[in-house]
Design a protein around this motif. Structure first.
Motif, mmCIF file in Angstrom:
data_model
loop_
_atom_site.group_PDB
_atom_site.id
_atom_site.type_symbol
_atom_site.label_atom_id
_atom_site.label_comp_id
_atom_site.label_asym_id
_atom_site.label_seq_id
_atom_site.Cartn_x
_atom_site.Cartn_y
_atom_site.Cartn_z
ATOM 1 N N GLU A 151 -5.953 7.264 3.703
ATOM 2 C CA GLU A 151 -6.694 7.649 4.901
ATOM 3 C C GLU A 151 -6.457 6.620 5.998
ATOM 4 O OE1 GLU A 151 -10.798 8.229 3.936
ATOM 5 O OE2 GLU A 151 -10.429 10.160 2.942
ATOM 6 N N GLY A 152 -6.187 7.113 7.199
ATOM 7 C CA GLY A 152 -5.895 6.233 8.324
ATOM 8 C C GLY A 152 -4.418 5.972 8.520
ATOM 9 N N ALA A 153 -3.586 6.482 7.589
ATOM 10 C CA ALA A 153 -2.131 6.321 7.718
ATOM 11 C C ALA A 153 -1.436 7.589 7.221
ATOM 12 C CB ALA A 153 -1.650 5.103 6.942
ATOM 13 N N GLN A 154 -1.941 8.735 7.681
ATOM 14 C CA GLN A 154 -1.441 10.025 7.196
ATOM 15 C C GLN A 154 -0.418 10.614 8.171
ATOM 16 O OE1 GLN A 154 -5.870 11.096 6.054
ATOM 17 N NE2 GLN A 154 -4.529 12.616 5.123
ATOM 18 N N VAL A 155 0.720 9.941 8.267
ATOM 19 C CA VAL A 155 1.741 10.374 9.228
ATOM 20 C C VAL A 155 2.460 11.641 8.775
ATOM 21 C CG1 VAL A 155 2.135 8.090 10.220
ATOM 22 C CG2 VAL A 155 3.408 8.786 8.188
ATOM 23 N N ILE A 156 2.585 11.848 7.480
ATOM 24 C CA ILE A 156 3.234 13.072 6.997
ATOM 25 C C ILE A 156 2.361 14.280 7.334
ATOM 26 C CG2 ILE A 156 3.963 14.319 4.921
ATOM 27 C CD1 ILE A 156 4.887 11.624 3.793
ATOM 28 N N LYS A 157 1.057 14.093 7.266
ATOM 29 C CA LYS A 157 0.132 15.149 7.684
ATOM 30 C C LYS A 157 0.244 15.402 9.183
ATOM 31 C CE LYS A 157 -4.795 16.305 7.833
ATOM 32 N NZ LYS A 157 -6.175 15.798 7.612
ATOM 33 N N GLY A 158 0.647 14.363 9.932
ATOM 34 C CA GLY A 158 0.774 14.491 11.378
ATOM 35 C C GLY A 158 -0.300 13.766 12.155
ATOM 36 N N ASP A 159 -1.113 12.967 11.456
ATOM 37 C CA ASP A 159 -2.192 12.231 12.117
ATOM 38 C C ASP A 159 -1.695 10.876 12.622
ATOM 39 O OD1 ASP A 159 -3.837 14.303 11.451
ATOM 40 O OD2 ASP A 159 -4.915 13.242 9.859
ATOM 41 N N PRO A 160 -2.312 10.343 13.679
ATOM 42 C CA PRO A 160 -1.949 9.002 14.148
ATOM 43 C C PRO A 160 -2.410 7.938 13.154
ATOM 44 C CG PRO A 160 -3.864 9.817 15.341
ATOM 45 C CD PRO A 160 -3.358 10.966 14.518
ATOM 46 N N VAL A 161 -1.731 6.800 13.159
ATOM 47 C CA VAL A 161 -2.100 5.698 12.268
ATOM 48 C C VAL A 161 -3.255 4.919 12.881
ATOM 49 C CG1 VAL A 161 -1.331 3.564 11.171
ATOM 50 C CG2 VAL A 161 0.229 5.511 11.350
ATOM 51 N N THR A 162 -4.373 4.895 12.182
ATOM 52 C CA THR A 162 -5.539 4.136 12.634
ATOM 53 C C THR A 162 -5.879 2.993 11.684
ATOM 54 O OG1 THR A 162 -7.019 5.674 11.473
ATOM 55 C CG2 THR A 162 -6.530 6.151 13.789
ATOM 56 N N GLN A 194 -0.188 -0.218 -2.007
ATOM 57 C CA GLN A 194 1.081 -0.925 -1.882
ATOM 58 C C GLN A 194 2.247 -0.005 -2.233
ATOM 59 O OE1 GLN A 194 1.222 -4.391 -0.697
ATOM 60 N NE2 GLN A 194 -0.565 -3.247 -0.066
ATOM 61 N N GLY A 195 3.305 -0.079 -1.429
ATOM 62 C CA GLY A 195 4.469 0.763 -1.669
ATOM 63 C C GLY A 195 4.298 2.176 -1.164
ATOM 64 N N SER A 196 3.300 2.401 -0.323
ATOM 65 C CA SER A 196 3.034 3.750 0.177
ATOM 66 C C SER A 196 2.331 3.655 1.523
ATOM 67 C CB SER A 196 2.145 4.503 -0.818
ATOM 68 O OG SER A 196 1.826 5.789 -0.349
ATOM 69 N N GLY A 197 2.434 4.728 2.325
ATOM 70 C CA GLY A 197 1.683 4.788 3.573
ATOM 71 C C GLY A 197 2.069 3.727 4.577
ATOM 72 N N TYR A 198 3.379 3.616 4.859
ATOM 73 C CA TYR A 198 3.853 2.578 5.775
ATOM 74 C C TYR A 198 3.716 2.957 7.249
ATOM 75 C CZ TYR A 198 5.907 0.179 1.759
ATOM 76 O OH TYR A 198 6.097 -0.481 0.575
ATOM 77 N N GLY A 199 3.215 4.144 7.538
ATOM 78 C CA GLY A 199 3.017 4.517 8.936
ATOM 79 C C GLY A 199 4.216 5.172 9.580
ATOM 80 N N ALA A 200 5.177 5.618 8.782
ATOM 81 C CA ALA A 200 6.349 6.333 9.294
ATOM 82 C C ALA A 200 6.827 7.296 8.213
ATOM 83 C CB ALA A 200 7.466 5.363 9.664
ATOM 84 N N VAL A 201 7.393 8.418 8.631
ATOM 85 C CA VAL A 201 7.927 9.380 7.664
ATOM 86 C C VAL A 201 9.260 8.848 7.146
ATOM 87 C CG1 VAL A 201 8.725 11.737 7.292
ATOM 88 C CG2 VAL A 201 6.804 11.303 8.846
ATOM 89 N N PRO A 202 9.393 8.618 5.831
ATOM 90 C CA PRO A 202 10.642 8.066 5.290
ATOM 91 C C PRO A 202 11.820 9.018 5.489
ATOM 92 C CG PRO A 202 8.849 7.948 3.684
ATOM 93 C CD PRO A 202 8.380 8.830 4.785
#
Length: 209
Positions: A108-119, A126-134
């Motif tokens: 939550e707060g880093a759901q860029v794949i969903k299309g939400d902004p990173v808050t 760790q190892g997930s949710g880096y704030g960009a679509v791989p």
């Protein structure tokens, strides 16, 4: 790794901290890796951009899941780091049965794949949710996403240890939390067979959570 003879080079964090890694930290490590390749001629695995990453999971992890479940699987749930696991496994499973629902788990707060902004760039996954679509991620292998909070990840990480004797990391807790949320949401049948992954040991994480 040092005990096995490796020369370990640590990249200083840019904006994260121990236990929290951001996209800037990953980029810093990648740049350092590329410099080492240029200076020494070493091989760079390049896991975030190497198609062999997802190919390995399509050819091995996906078939292993299919064999072990006897093809009885309704939903596949997984966090996304490099996206190699999710892309490869989902691609294989949908070839076997296009009706299998493949679900991305994001902090939550880093759901860029969903299309939400990173808050919330700093979280426990760790190892997930880096704030960009791989680069390896393919939207055509995903059906939906589920957001999981730090608290939920910690709760289910602890439950895995207490109830199952499995001492895992936070992304494992997030995967199980997401599976439970899906079952509770009514979006999948109560008797759905959900497959997820326990990604790593909890030995490198703080014990106080």
């Amino acid at each position: 790794m040092r005990a096995l003879g490796a020369n370990v080079v640590l990249a200083p964090q840019v904006e994260g901290k121990p236990g929290n890694v951001t996209l800037a930290d990953v980029t810093q490590a990648e740049n350092l890796g590329l410099k080492l390749v240029a200076d020494t001629g070493a091989y760079y695995v390049n896991q975030f951009n190497n198609d062999d990453n997802s190919k390995a999971h399509e050819e091995h992890t996906g078939p292993e899941i299919w064999r072990q479940t006897g093809g009885h699987i309704d939903v596949f749930v997984a966090t996304v780091g490099t996206a190699g696991t999710f892309a490869g496994v989902s691609r294989y499973l949908k070839k076997q049965n296009k009706d299998i629902t493949c679900v991305v788990v994001e902090p939550e707060g880093a759901q860029v794949i969903k299309g939400d902004p990173v808050t919330k760039p700093l979280h426990v996954l760790q190892g997930s949710g880096y704030g960009a679509v791989p680069q390896l991620f393919k939207f055509d292998t995903m059906d939906t996403t589920v957001g999981v909070s730090d608290e939920e990840s910690i709760k289910y990480r602890n439950l895995l240890a207490e109830k199952e004797g499995l001492y895992m990391g936070y992304t494992s807790g997030a995967n199980v939390a997401a599976a439970v949320k899906l079952l509770s949401s009514g979006k999948v049948p109560k008797d759905a067979w959900i497959v997820t992954l326990l990604n790593d040991s909890g030995l490198k994480y703080p014990a106080d959570n």
